[in-house]
Motif scaffolding. Structure first.
Motif, PDB file in Angstrom:
ATOM      1  N   LYS A   6       0.880  -1.163   0.000  1.00  0.00           N
ATOM      2  CA  LYS A   6       0.000   0.000   0.000  1.00  0.00           C
ATOM      3  C   LYS A   6       0.917   1.212   0.000  1.00  0.00           C
ATOM      4  O   LYS A   6       1.866   1.272   0.792  1.00  0.00           O
ATOM      5  N   ILE A   7       0.662   2.153  -0.907  1.00  0.00           N
ATOM      6  CA  ILE A   7       1.516   3.337  -0.984  1.00  0.00           C
ATOM      7  C   ILE A   7       0.671   4.592  -0.812  1.00  0.00           C
ATOM      8  O   ILE A   7      -0.522   4.607  -1.110  1.00  0.00           O
ATOM      9  N   PHE A   8       1.329   5.631  -0.305  1.00  0.00           N
ATOM     10  CA  PHE A   8       0.651   6.915  -0.180  1.00  0.00           C
ATOM     11  C   PHE A   8       1.657   8.038  -0.362  1.00  0.00           C
ATOM     12  O   PHE A   8       2.859   7.863  -0.178  1.00  0.00           O
ATOM     13  N   TYR A   9       1.132   9.185  -0.782  1.00  0.00           N
ATOM     14  CA  TYR A   9       1.947  10.378  -0.988  1.00  0.00           C
ATOM     15  C   TYR A   9       1.725  11.323   0.180  1.00  0.00           C
ATOM     16  O   TYR A   9       0.584  11.640   0.521  1.00  0.00           O
ATOM     17  N   HIS A  21       3.998  -8.120   5.976  1.00  0.00           N
ATOM     18  CA  HIS A  21       5.458  -8.243   6.079  1.00  0.00           C
ATOM     19  C   HIS A  21       6.016  -6.942   6.635  1.00  0.00           C
ATOM     20  O   HIS A  21       5.427  -5.887   6.473  1.00  0.00           O
ATOM     21  N   GLY A  22       7.155  -6.995   7.252  1.00  0.00           N
ATOM     22  CA  GLY A  22       7.773  -5.815   7.843  1.00  0.00           C
ATOM     23  C   GLY A  22       8.625  -5.035   6.867  1.00  0.00           C
ATOM     24  O   GLY A  22       9.783  -4.749   7.156  1.00  0.00           O
ATOM     25  N   ILE A  23       8.074  -4.679   5.720  1.00  0.00           N
ATOM     26  CA  ILE A  23       8.830  -3.939   4.708  1.00  0.00           C
ATOM     27  C   ILE A  23       8.214  -2.547   4.572  1.00  0.00           C
ATOM     28  O   ILE A  23       7.032  -2.416   4.273  1.00  0.00           O
ATOM     29  N   ILE A  24       9.040  -1.528   4.784  1.00  0.00           N
ATOM     30  CA  ILE A  24       8.628  -0.138   4.588  1.00  0.00           C
ATOM     31  C   ILE A  24       9.756   0.560   3.845  1.00  0.00           C
ATOM     32  O   ILE A  24      10.932   0.387   4.188  1.00  0.00           O
ATOM     33  N   THR A  25       9.413   1.348   2.833  1.00  0.00           N
ATOM     34  CA  THR A  25      10.421   2.085   2.087  1.00  0.00           C
ATOM     35  C   THR A  25       9.817   3.372   1.552  1.00  0.00           C
ATOM     36  O   THR A  25       8.601   3.551   1.584  1.00  0.00           O
ATOM     37  N   GLU A  26      10.668   4.273   1.074  1.00  0.00           N
ATOM     38  CA  GLU A  26      10.228   5.578   0.590  1.00  0.00           C
ATOM     39  C   GLU A  26      10.922   5.928  -0.719  1.00  0.00           C
ATOM     40  O   GLU A  26      11.941   5.332  -1.066  1.00  0.00           O
ATOM     41  N   GLY A  27      10.378   6.920  -1.399  1.00  0.00           N
ATOM     42  CA  GLY A  27      10.986   7.446  -2.614  1.00  0.00           C
ATOM     43  C   GLY A  27      10.409   8.803  -2.935  1.00  0.00           C
ATOM     44  O   GLY A  27       9.241   9.074  -2.644  1.00  0.00           O
ATOM     45  N   GLU A  28      11.214   9.661  -3.538  1.00  0.00           N
ATOM     46  CA  GLU A  28      10.730  10.993  -3.908  1.00  0.00           C
ATOM     47  C   GLU A  28       9.804  10.932  -5.124  1.00  0.00           C
ATOM     48  O   GLU A  28       8.914  11.758  -5.268  1.00  0.00           O
ATOM     49  N   THR A  29      10.041   9.968  -6.011  1.00  0.00           N
ATOM     50  CA  THR A  29       9.215   9.796  -7.206  1.00  0.00           C
ATOM     51  C   THR A  29       8.677   8.369  -7.213  1.00  0.00           C
ATOM     52  O   THR A  29       9.172   7.498  -6.479  1.00  0.00           O
ATOM     53  N   ILE A  30       7.699   8.115  -8.076  1.00  0.00           N
ATOM     54  CA  ILE A  30       7.171   6.752  -8.204  1.00  0.00           C
ATOM     55  C   ILE A  30       8.264   5.807  -8.695  1.00  0.00           C
ATOM     56  O   ILE A  30       8.400   4.692  -8.205  1.00  0.00           O
ATOM     57  N   GLU A  32      11.524   5.990  -8.268  1.00  0.00           N
ATOM     58  CA  GLU A  32      12.437   5.719  -7.157  1.00  0.00           C
ATOM     59  C   GLU A  32      11.772   4.799  -6.136  1.00  0.00           C
ATOM     60  O   GLU A  32      12.405   3.902  -5.594  1.00  0.00           O
ATOM     61  N   LEU A  33      10.484   5.022  -5.890  1.00  0.00           N
ATOM     62  CA  LEU A  33       9.762   4.173  -4.944  1.00  0.00           C
ATOM     63  C   LEU A  33       9.727   2.720  -5.426  1.00  0.00           C
ATOM     64  O   LEU A  33       9.983   1.796  -4.652  1.00  0.00           O
ATOM     65  N   VAL A  34       9.438   2.509  -6.708  1.00  0.00           N
ATOM     66  CA  VAL A  34       9.402   1.149  -7.252  1.00  0.00           C
ATOM     67  C   VAL A  34      10.766   0.490  -7.123  1.00  0.00           C
ATOM     68  O   VAL A  34      10.879  -0.667  -6.703  1.00  0.00           O
ATOM     69  N   ASP A  35      11.826   1.214  -7.468  1.00  0.00           N
ATOM     70  CA  ASP A  35      13.180   0.663  -7.310  1.00  0.00           C
ATOM     71  C   ASP A  35      13.440   0.275  -5.853  1.00  0.00           C
ATOM     72  O   ASP A  35      13.990  -0.786  -5.569  1.00  0.00           O
ATOM     73  N   ASN A  36      13.019   1.131  -4.917  1.00  0.00           N
ATOM     74  CA  ASN A  36      13.234   0.858  -3.497  1.00  0.00           C
ATOM     75  C   ASN A  36      12.373  -0.297  -3.000  1.00  0.00           C
ATOM     76  O   ASN A  36      12.805  -1.074  -2.140  1.00  0.00           O
ATOM     77  N   ILE A  37      11.157  -0.426  -3.534  1.00  0.00           N
ATOM     78  CA  ILE A  37      10.307  -1.576  -3.189  1.00  0.00           C
ATOM     79  C   ILE A  37      10.980  -2.876  -3.611  1.00  0.00           C
ATOM     80  O   ILE A  37      11.032  -3.845  -2.850  1.00  0.00           O
ATOM     81  N   ILE A  38      11.501  -2.898  -4.812  1.00  0.00           N
ATOM     82  CA  ILE A  38      12.167  -4.105  -5.314  1.00  0.00           C
ATOM     83  C   ILE A  38      13.380  -4.446  -4.456  1.00  0.00           C
ATOM     84  O   ILE A  38      13.549  -5.592  -4.028  1.00  0.00           O
ATOM     85  N   GLU A  39      14.218  -3.460  -4.194  1.00  0.00           N
ATOM     86  CA  GLU A  39      15.415  -3.703  -3.390  1.00  0.00           C
ATOM     87  C   GLU A  39      15.057  -4.177  -1.975  1.00  0.00           C
ATOM     88  O   GLU A  39      15.623  -5.140  -1.461  1.00  0.00           O
ATOM     89  N   ALA A  40      14.096  -3.506  -1.347  1.00  0.00           N
ATOM     90  CA  ALA A  40      13.705  -3.870   0.017  1.00  0.00           C
ATOM     91  C   ALA A  40      13.086  -5.267   0.060  1.00  0.00           C
ATOM     92  O   ALA A  40      13.345  -6.038   0.997  1.00  0.00           O
ATOM     93  N   THR A  41      12.292  -5.604  -0.947  1.00  0.00           N
ATOM     94  CA  THR A  41      11.662  -6.925  -0.998  1.00  0.00           C
ATOM     95  C   THR A  41      12.712  -8.016  -1.185  1.00  0.00           C
ATOM     96  O   THR A  41      12.673  -9.056  -0.520  1.00  0.00           O
TER      97      THR A  41
END
Length: 98
Positions: A6-9, A21-30, A32-41
């Motif tokens: 679930k994502i929010f701005y 799952h205990g995964i939380i990440t952030e990004g300034e743009t969508i 960047e957020l997708v890249d960070n989601i992949i890396e964190a996952t």
């Protein structure tokens, strides 16, 4: 394996939280957020899944959670669009972007 986010701005950036799952990440743009989601996952499940097993990620927008609004008395910027997307994490290619 399916991992739902679930994502929010809020406050000029995007936040993603995995449900169940205990995964939380952030990004300034969508992107960047997708890249960070992949890396964190990948890091979260490292060693738990086989090399050939795929990770499918679903992303759905949500309103800013109440617990954040309670911490910050400012008015959040409302989302102008709601969206959903799904992608498969290719742990070998490492090619991402939006």
């Amino acid at each position: 394996m399916l991992v739902e986010f679930k994502i929010f701005y809020y406050d000029k950036g995007w936040t993603a939280r995995a449900t169940g799952h205990g995964i939380i990440t952030e990004g300034e743009t969508i992107g960047e957020l997708v890249d960070n989601i992949i890396e964190a996952t990948e890091l979260y499940f490292e060693g738990e899944i086989g090399e050939e097993e795929q990770i499918t990620v679903t992303v759905t927008t949500e309103p800013v959670p109440d617990f954040i609004l309670e911490l910050d008395e400012g008015d959040p910027e409302p989302l102008s669009q709601q969206f959903e997307c799904q992608f498969t994490v290719d742990r070998n290619a490492r090619a991402t972007g939006c």
